[in-house]
Design a protein around this motif. Structure first.
Motif, PDB file in Angstrom:
ATOM      1  N   GLY A  58       0.724  -1.395  -0.111  1.00 56.15           N
ATOM      2  CA  GLY A  58       0.073   0.158   0.102  1.00 56.15           C
ATOM      3  C   GLY A  58       0.749   1.406   0.058  1.00 56.15           C
ATOM      4  O   GLY A  58       0.632   2.307  -0.701  1.00 56.15           O
ATOM      5  N   GLY A  59       1.810   1.158   0.839  1.00 56.01           N
ATOM      6  CA  GLY A  59       2.937   2.208   0.826  1.00 56.01           C
ATOM      7  C   GLY A  59       3.715   2.654  -0.459  1.00 56.01           C
ATOM      8  O   GLY A  59       3.756   3.899  -0.924  1.00 56.01           O
ATOM      9  N   ALA A  93      -5.825  11.738   4.855  1.00 52.12           N
ATOM     10  CA  ALA A  93      -4.994  10.613   5.353  1.00 52.12           C
ATOM     11  C   ALA A  93      -5.360  10.318   6.955  1.00 52.12           C
ATOM     12  O   ALA A  93      -5.101   9.246   7.342  1.00 52.12           O
ATOM     13  N   LEU A  94      -5.479  11.366   7.703  1.00 55.19           N
ATOM     14  CA  LEU A  94      -5.949  10.938   9.129  1.00 55.19           C
ATOM     15  C   LEU A  94      -7.242  10.424   9.002  1.00 55.19           C
ATOM     16  O   LEU A  94      -7.243   9.516  10.175  1.00 55.19           O
ATOM     17  N   ALA A  95      -8.090  10.715   8.541  1.00 61.65           N
ATOM     18  CA  ALA A  95      -9.542  10.230   8.272  1.00 61.65           C
ATOM     19  C   ALA A  95      -9.241   8.561   8.005  1.00 61.65           C
ATOM     20  O   ALA A  95      -9.891   7.681   8.386  1.00 61.65           O
ATOM     21  N   THR A 134       2.476   6.738   3.102  1.00 64.53           N
ATOM     22  CA  THR A 134       3.287   7.399   2.115  1.00 64.53           C
ATOM     23  C   THR A 134       2.864   8.723   1.435  1.00 64.53           C
ATOM     24  O   THR A 134       3.628   9.494   1.290  1.00 64.53           O
ATOM     25  N   THR A 135       1.456   8.772   1.326  1.00 59.83           N
ATOM     26  CA  THR A 135       0.655  10.013   0.916  1.00 59.83           C
ATOM     27  C   THR A 135       1.069  11.176   1.554  1.00 59.83           C
ATOM     28  O   THR A 135       1.567  12.313   1.175  1.00 59.83           O
ATOM     29  N   VAL A 136       1.092  11.228   3.105  1.00 62.40           N
ATOM     30  CA  VAL A 136       1.397  12.269   3.676  1.00 62.40           C
ATOM     31  C   VAL A 136       2.879  12.827   3.632  1.00 62.40           C
ATOM     32  O   VAL A 136       3.222  13.791   3.734  1.00 62.40           O
TER      33      VAL A 136
END
Length: 402
Positions: free
Chosen positions: A266-267, A290-292, A322-324
């Motif tokens: 996923g990362g 991302a937090l949600a 990875t997105t954040v």
């Protein structure tokens, strides 16, 4: 002037080689510690040594990176880490390895990372320029390689080669750092920006100036808080995930390892997705999402107690993580003057590592007091609050990292 694609290719190649080597040592170091002692505190001290390096050296390292030529920092730290691991491999091979020697080696390699990581992040805009799209794509590739080497390829290789010969993964990592240094020699000099008044500040005032810049810049401050909040909640849940997997999902060691591999996949996917999101969505909105996503994922793991749902949820956590990292890294590079980039990366990384360590301690304490389900409830609740705060910040003030 930004350099050609060759510069980014060299950075990416060196990252792939060096991080895979580090992933090998991530698995091999605790295995070596466990073969040398059965004292749990001594074994845990090996892992803690890497975090201690950031807590002790992180901020001064960032200040020094901002005044030294970045290619020289990258190459010299790779060479230094190669020497440290080469000496450790020799000690292991000759039967002179000890837990104190391993702790010192892990700490010194961590010190190298305190210099290398800020220099590498600061080198990206020098190589690709400060266009948002170019930065997010470069960061996406960098973090995808980082996740692949550190979490997916490196640890299994480290464990496998340790089974062949205890010194082998450490010797291979020394070779990986040497190869990375050779690749980085192909970069331009990447000199840091000259000081405005002709001379550099002393280290402590330089650190203070970097911290003041971070905490007085609304966007950078918010993004640093977001990374710390993400890491805090993640480690509250992750600290005792292995117990939940064993007791509620009824999986053994191999099953737990496969779940972590799914998270790493996923990362890696996040490295491809994040640049496409960041091109159209402000950083604060991405952080809120991302937090949600992380909160929903931990809730799904807890409420379903199902292996396949947990696989999907952990893949989502990997993608969000990875997105954040990609979006936050690109935003810092856009918003920070070149002469401050090393300090911004170090300060943000220090906050993130501190929050991760605190989260792990909280997760363990909560699980001891209220059971192995409690950390997931707590993490999901915190993430809901943090997400709401980010949504409120988006509503009250538009993002400047456009």
């Amino acid at each position: 002037m930004p350099t050609t694609r060759r510069g980014l290719g060299l950075l990416l190649a060196s990252t792939g080689v060096a991080i895979t080597g580090q992933g090998m040592v991530t698995a091999a170091a605790p295995l070596l510690a466990a073969s040398l002692t059965r004292d749990p505190f001594a074994v845990s001290a090996v892992t803690a040594a890497s975090y201690a390096a950031w807590l002790i050296v992180g901020l001064p390292a960032g200040a020094l990176v901002d005044r030294w030529p970045r290619r020289a920092v990258l190459v010299s730290t790779d060479l230094a880490r190669a020497v440290v691991l080469g000496v450790l491999a020799l000690l292991i091979a000759t039967g002179y390895a000890s837990v104190p020697a391993l702790i010192v080696a892990v700490f010194l390699v961590g010190v190298g990372s305190c210099f290398f990581d800020p220099a590498a992040q600061a080198a990206i805009p020098a190589v690709v320029g400060r266009d948002k799209t170019a930065l997010t794509h470069a960061n996406g590739k960098m973090w995808a390689l980082d996740t692949f080497g550190r979490s997916l390829a490196g640890p299994p290789l480290g464990a496998a080669t340790f089974g062949v010969a205890a010194a082998l993964p450490f010797g291979l990592d020394a070779g990986a750092f040497l190869a990375s240094a050779v690749l980085l020699l192909g970069l331009p000099r990447l000199n840091s920006s000259p000081p405005t008044n002709g001379c550099h500040q002393a280290i402590l005032p330089a650190i203070r100036a970097g911290l003041v810049f971070l905490f007085t810049h609304a966007e950078l401050r918010l993004l640093a808080f977001g990374m710390a909040a993400y890491n805090l909640a993640y480690n509250i849940a992750f600290a005792t995930l292995v117990l939940f997997v064993q007791d509620r999902l009824h999986l053994g060691d191999l099953g737990f390892g496969l779940l972590l591999a799914v998270m790493a996949v996923g990362g890696i996917a996040g490295g491809w997705v994040a640049p496409r999101i960041a091109t159209h969505v402000p950083a604060r909105v991405v952080y809120a999402g991302a937090l949600a996503a992380q909160g929903l994922a931990w809730a799904a793991v807890l409420l379903s107690a199902n292996v396949w749902v947990s696989c999907a949820a952990l893949a989502l956590v990997g993608l969000a993580s990875t997105t954040v990292s990609v979006v936050g890294g690109a935003a810092r590079q856009l918003l920070t003057p070149d002469e401050m980039l090393g300090r911004m990366v170090s300060a943000t990384r220090l906050l993130g590592i501190g929050a991760a360590a605190l989260g792990a301690l909280i997760g363990g304490a909560v699980a001891s007091l209220w059971g192995i389900a409690a950390p997931f409830v707590g993490a999901a609740a915190l993430l809901t609050v943090f997400c709401a705060l980010f949504i409120a910040s988006v509503a009250t003030r538009p993002s400047s990292a456009e």
